[in-house]
Design an enzyme around this catalytic site. Structure first.
Site, short mmCIF file in Angstrom:
data_model
loop_
_atom_site.label_atom_id
_atom_site.label_comp_id
_atom_site.label_asym_id
_atom_site.label_seq_id
_atom_site.Cartn_x
_atom_site.Cartn_y
_atom_site.Cartn_z
N GLN A 50 0.81 -1.23 0.00
CA GLN A 50 0.00 0.00 0.00
C GLN A 50 0.84 1.27 0.00
O GLN A 50 0.32 2.36 -0.21
CB GLN A 50 -0.96 0.01 1.20
CG GLN A 50 -2.04 -1.06 1.11
CD GLN A 50 -2.95 -1.01 2.31
OE1 GLN A 50 -2.66 -1.58 3.34
NE2 GLN A 50 -4.05 -0.28 2.21
N CYS A 98 -10.46 0.24 4.06
CA CYS A 98 -9.07 0.08 3.63
C CYS A 98 -8.52 1.45 3.25
O CYS A 98 -9.20 2.22 2.57
CB CYS A 98 -9.03 -0.86 2.42
SG CYS A 98 -7.37 -1.14 1.79
N LEU A 99 -7.30 1.74 3.69
CA LEU A 99 -6.71 3.05 3.37
C LEU A 99 -6.50 3.23 1.87
O LEU A 99 -6.38 4.34 1.39
CB LEU A 99 -5.38 3.23 4.12
CG LEU A 99 -5.50 3.41 5.64
CD1 LEU A 99 -4.13 3.56 6.26
CD2 LEU A 99 -6.37 4.61 5.99
N HIS A 140 -7.36 -9.52 6.14
CA HIS A 140 -7.43 -8.38 5.21
C HIS A 140 -6.03 -7.98 4.74
O HIS A 140 -5.78 -7.82 3.53
CB HIS A 140 -8.12 -7.20 5.91
CG HIS A 140 -8.19 -5.93 5.11
ND1 HIS A 140 -9.36 -5.37 4.68
CD2 HIS A 140 -7.18 -5.10 4.67
CE1 HIS A 140 -9.09 -4.27 3.99
NE2 HIS A 140 -7.78 -4.07 3.97
N GLU A 141 -5.10 -7.86 5.69
CA GLU A 141 -3.75 -7.41 5.34
C GLU A 141 -2.98 -8.48 4.56
O GLU A 141 -2.24 -8.17 3.63
CB GLU A 141 -2.96 -6.99 6.58
CG GLU A 141 -3.57 -5.83 7.38
CD GLU A 141 -3.90 -4.60 6.55
OE1 GLU A 141 -3.23 -4.35 5.52
OE2 GLU A 141 -4.86 -3.89 6.92
#
Ligand code: CO
Length: 171
Positions: A50, A98-99, A140-141
Site C-alpha cells: 500500500q 481500507c486506506l 485483510h492485510e
C-alpha cells in the site's frame, strides 16, 4: 516519514509481494514509515504494497478503549513479516475499510478464527491466533500481500454498487 498511499484501482495493488529475506535497516525504516503513515491516515492496518513496496510485510494496530476514548497505542503494533496462515475455522461477516479504498465500508465474509506464523522485524519466528477483530485484520492485510483488495471479495451486486459509488467519489 509518512509515505504516499497507493489508491485503488492502481495496478500496483494487484502485484504479489515477495518474501523478506533481509531483516535489517531498510526493513525497519519501512516498518517505521508504515506506522507513521497508518496513524496519519487513521488506519488500523497497512501492508507494504500500500506504500508501493512489494515485500511481505504488514502492520496492525487495533484501537483500545480507555476511559471512553478510542486510542491506538504504539506498543500494541503488530509487525508481521512473511506471514503464513496455518489454521483457520468458522466464518464471520465483518464491516471492513481500507486506506487504499478511502470512504468505502462494506461487509466481508472471512474466517472467524485464524492462526498465523510470521517473523518479527528481527527475523524471529512468532505465532499468533485470534478469533476477533485482529483475526479479520490479519486476513485483510495478508490478502494485500497476494495482490487482493477487500472490495474484490464482494458479491457481484455489491461490487457493482461499489464501482458506481467509487466513480462518484473519484471522478
Ligand atoms: Co487494506
Amino acid at each position: 516519514m509518512v509515505r504516499e498511499i497507493v489508491i485503488y484501482p492502481d495496478k500496483r495493488l494487484k502485484e504479489v509481494s515477495q518474501n523478506v529475506e533481509c531483516f535489517e535497516e531498510e526493513l525497519h525504516t519501512l516498518l517505521d514509515d508504515m506506522y507513521e503513515t497508518m496513524i496519519a491516515k487513521n488506519g488500523v492496518g497497512l501492508a507494504a504494497v500500500q506504500v508501493g513496496i512489494h515485500v511481505r510485510a504488514l502492520i496492525i494496530n487495533i484501537p483500545v478503549e480507555i476511559e471512553g476514548e478510542t486510542l491506538q497505542i504504539k506498543e500494541n503494533t503488530l509487525e508481521m513479516i512473511n506471514p503464513v496462515l496455518i489454521e483457520k475455522d468458522g466464518e464471520r461477516e465483518f464491516q471492513e475499510g481500507c486506506l487504499s479504498v478511502p470512504g468505502i465500508y462494506e461487509d466481508v465474509t472471512r474466517c472467524e478464527y485464524v492462526k498465523v506464523e510470521y517473523q518479527d522485524r528481527f527475523g524471529e519466528k512468532q505465532t499468533i491466533e485470534d478469533d476477533d477483530f485482529l483475526a479479520i485484520a490479519m486476513q485483510h492485510e495478508m490478502d494485500h500481500l497476494d495482490g487482493k483488495v477487500f472490495v474484490e471479495k464482494l458479491s457481484y451486486i455489491k461490487r457493482k454498487k461499489f464501482e458506481k459509488e467509487w466513480k462518484k467519489l473519484h471522478p
